[in-house]
Design an enzyme around this catalytic site. Structure first.
Site, PDB file in Angstrom:
ATOM      1  N   TYR A 126       0.887  -0.860   0.393  1.00  0.00           N
ATOM      2  CA  TYR A 126      -0.093  -0.378  -0.014  1.00  0.00           C
ATOM      3  C   TYR A 126       0.767   0.912  -0.011  1.00  0.00           C
ATOM      4  CZ  TYR A 126      -3.389   3.576   0.743  1.00  0.00           C
ATOM      5  OH  TYR A 126      -4.236   4.109   1.186  1.00  0.00           O
ATOM      6  N   THR A 242       4.437   9.663  12.983  1.00  0.00           N
ATOM      7  CA  THR A 242       5.392   9.623  12.622  1.00  0.00           C
ATOM      8  C   THR A 242       6.163  10.288  13.511  1.00  0.00           C
ATOM      9  OG1 THR A 242       7.493   9.735  10.647  1.00  0.00           O
ATOM     10  CG2 THR A 242       5.831  12.114  11.262  1.00  0.00           C
ATOM     11  N   GLN A 264      10.299  16.516  10.447  1.00  0.00           N
ATOM     12  CA  GLN A 264       9.354  15.578  10.566  1.00  0.00           C
ATOM     13  C   GLN A 264       7.647  15.911  10.342  1.00  0.00           C
ATOM     14  OE1 GLN A 264       9.747  11.710   9.601  1.00  0.00           O
ATOM     15  NE2 GLN A 264      11.339  13.015   8.670  1.00  0.00           N
ATOM     16  N   HIS A 267       5.215  16.375   8.437  1.00  0.00           N
ATOM     17  CA  HIS A 267       4.181  14.928   7.430  1.00  0.00           C
ATOM     18  C   HIS A 267       2.790  15.008   8.076  1.00  0.00           C
ATOM     19  CE1 HIS A 267       7.272  12.281   5.790  1.00  0.00           C
ATOM     20  NE2 HIS A 267       7.692  12.152   6.163  1.00  0.00           N
ATOM     21  N   GLU A 333      11.250   6.258  16.449  1.00  0.00           N
ATOM     22  CA  GLU A 333      10.475   5.273  14.730  1.00  0.00           C
ATOM     23  C   GLU A 333      12.448   6.129  14.810  1.00  0.00           C
ATOM     24  OE1 GLU A 333       8.333   6.393  10.814  1.00  0.00           O
ATOM     25  OE2 GLU A 333       7.767   7.904  12.184  1.00  0.00           O
ATOM     26  N   HIS A 334      12.339   7.165  14.991  1.00  0.00           N
ATOM     27  CA  HIS A 334      13.420   7.695  13.874  1.00  0.00           C
ATOM     28  C   HIS A 334      14.387   8.525  15.663  1.00  0.00           C
ATOM     29  CE1 HIS A 334      10.534   8.827  11.382  1.00  0.00           C
ATOM     30  NE2 HIS A 334      11.447   7.701  10.043  1.00  0.00           N
ATOM     31  N   ASP A 367      15.094   9.425   4.512  1.00  0.00           N
ATOM     32  CA  ASP A 367      13.938   8.543   4.138  1.00  0.00           C
ATOM     33  C   ASP A 367      13.921   8.735   2.395  1.00  0.00           C
ATOM     34  OD1 ASP A 367      11.849   9.259   6.356  1.00  0.00           O
ATOM     35  OD2 ASP A 367      11.937  11.381   6.454  1.00  0.00           O
ATOM     36  N   HIS A 426       2.026 -41.422  19.881  1.00  0.00           N
ATOM     37  CA  HIS A 426       3.141 -40.780  18.842  1.00  0.00           C
ATOM     38  C   HIS A 426       4.160 -41.623  18.922  1.00  0.00           C
ATOM     39  CE1 HIS A 426       0.662 -37.364  18.559  1.00  0.00           C
ATOM     40  NE2 HIS A 426       1.895 -36.361  19.107  1.00  0.00           N
TER      41      HIS A 426
END
Length: 435
Positions: A126, A242, A264, A267, A333-334, A367, A426
């Protein structure tokens, strides 16, 4: 614009005051569930209806014609095409190094176990198309899948009224450069449903076969849909807003830190931007720089919302050790590290999606052209998950091959354990080989 929190000398647990953007996808499930069910039942007609309703355009066809992909690549601006080709080249180099090797072990005589990696057969990727255009996300999703050996790759991206119901041409051009021929003009939760359940037209012909794994970021409706179909298919993660955290000391350049926080913040209004430092003077200088630079940025209103939100802040701490503790508790995340001894700090970081070291390694490099992957865990998920990589598209599989002698050596052990677990059949299955 950025709230400054002075935590020096405080007895408050710093981790308890960490800013974090909230994204409660439980609030959107009532909206998403009927969309998923409608697409499952009515396929292509439902998908086209939802495009008209949510995107303001009814695509001429669900699947983008091959000639449109080729035309889009031919019409890319030369500098954009060159940048995409460089990104693809660097991403392939980095992701090729991630390929795990198979191994074979002999636990005993006449006994072999092969550990091998098998690519997922079909994957749906996506690519969002809301406030910005993300051809880089095409590369970040496609390259590791191709390196892993996925044989069937499909992309979905929202139709655009400005482009006759097709996805943005830069998205289409990037797909063509990567050799992707299967692209659908579908966005939002309905795209997730299409990948999970497949889509047939009114004549019963399958236009889009279902996939085994869905990857790629999206808005809260996409995240909700991915959670809802998990189990029907696999998903990479539920991507949230983000995040950037900068861990810096008094030697770090305030103007560069401010630029990175703003980069950032543009975004999304929910984007999180956090600075952690033991230097009050740096904290104040960054605040001043943010005010100055944000005025002139293109998305000034969005940036102001993000940096003024409760998810963004400047945290002043007593020591860099406390800063590291906060960074690990946050699991950004970063994470950017700008200190006197970057290597020593990086060694202490356990939780981060990706770490950007030094003044010349901004998050925006990651990025686009670092070669690393920018699809990364958000919301603290880096404590237990990884960013998108080659292994995301592989399954570990074991192939066991024992001969008669190899089985005889452990036959008694199997029977003993089978009896202990109350599963005598078994053991009987093993002993039957020696009667």
């Amino acid at each position: 614009m950025l709230t400054l929190k002075d935590l020096r000398g405080s007895s408050i647990d710093a981790a308890s005051v960490l800013p974090r953007a909230s994204q409660d996808i439980s609030t959107t499930i009532e909206t998403v569930a009927p969309i998923l069910e409608n697409v499952r039942l009515h396929g292509v007609s439902a998908l086209l209806d939802y495009s008209e309703k949510f995107d303001g355009v009814r695509p001429p066809a669900l699947r983008v014609p091959a000639e449109k992909l080729r035309e889009a690549a031919e019409q890319l601006e030369p500098e954009v095409r060159a940048a995409l080709e460089e990104l693809i080249l660097r991403a392939r180099q980095v992701h090729n190094a991630q390929l795990p090797e198979s191994s074979e072990v002999s636990p005993g005589p006449d006994a072999r176990v092969l550990n091998r990696w098998v690519p997922i057969r079909r994957v749906g990727l996506y690519v969002p198309g809301g406030q910005a255009v993300y051809p880089s996300s095409v590369v970040m999703n496609v390259v590791p899948a191709q390196v892993a050996g996925v044989s069937s790759l499909a992309i979905a991206s929202p139709p655009q009224a400005d482009f006759g119901g097709l996805p943005h041409p830069t998205i289409l051009g990037a797909a063509h450069l990567l050799g992707i021929e299967e692209v659908y003009a579908v966005g939002g939760a309905q795209a997730v449903a299409m990948f999970a359940y497949g889509a047939r037209d009114e004549n019963g012909q399958q236009v889009c076969p279902p996939v085994s794994l869905i990857t790629g970021p999206g808005n809260i409706f996409v995240a909700t849909a991915k959670r809802a179909v998990q189990g029907v298919v696999g998903i990479d993660s539920e991507a949230g807003p983000t995040e950037i955290m900068v861990l810096a000391d008094e030697n770090a350049p305030a103007e560069l830190i401010a630029a990175d926080l703003i980069s950032q913040a543009e975004h999304d209004a929910l984007a999180a931007a956090v600075l952690v430092t033991p230097s009050l003077s740096l904290a104040e200088a960054v605040g001043t720089q943010v005010e100055l630079q944000a005025r002139n940025t293109r998305h000034a209103d969005r940036v102001k919302q993000a940096l003024s939100g409760t998810q963004s802040a400047v945290l002043v701490v007593d020591t860099m050790e406390q800063g590291v503790e906060i960074a690990n508790a946050y699991g950004a995340e970063h994470l950017e590290v700008m200190t006197e001894d970057d290597d020593a700090i990086v060694e202490q970081i356990h939780n981060a999606g990706a770490i950007f070291v030094g003044a010349h390694t901004p998050v925006s490099l990651g990025d686009y052209c670092a070669g690393s992957n920018h699809v990364l865990p958000t919301g603290g998920a880096s404590a237990y998950s990884s960013g998108l990589n080659v292994s995301s598209f592989l399954r570990s599989q074991q192939v066991i091959r024992y001969g008669r002698e190899g089985l005889r050596v452990v036959a008694g052990h199997v029977s003993a354990l089978a009896q202990a677990e109350g599963l005598p059949a078994h053991g009987d299955a093993v002993q039957a080989r020696f009667r």
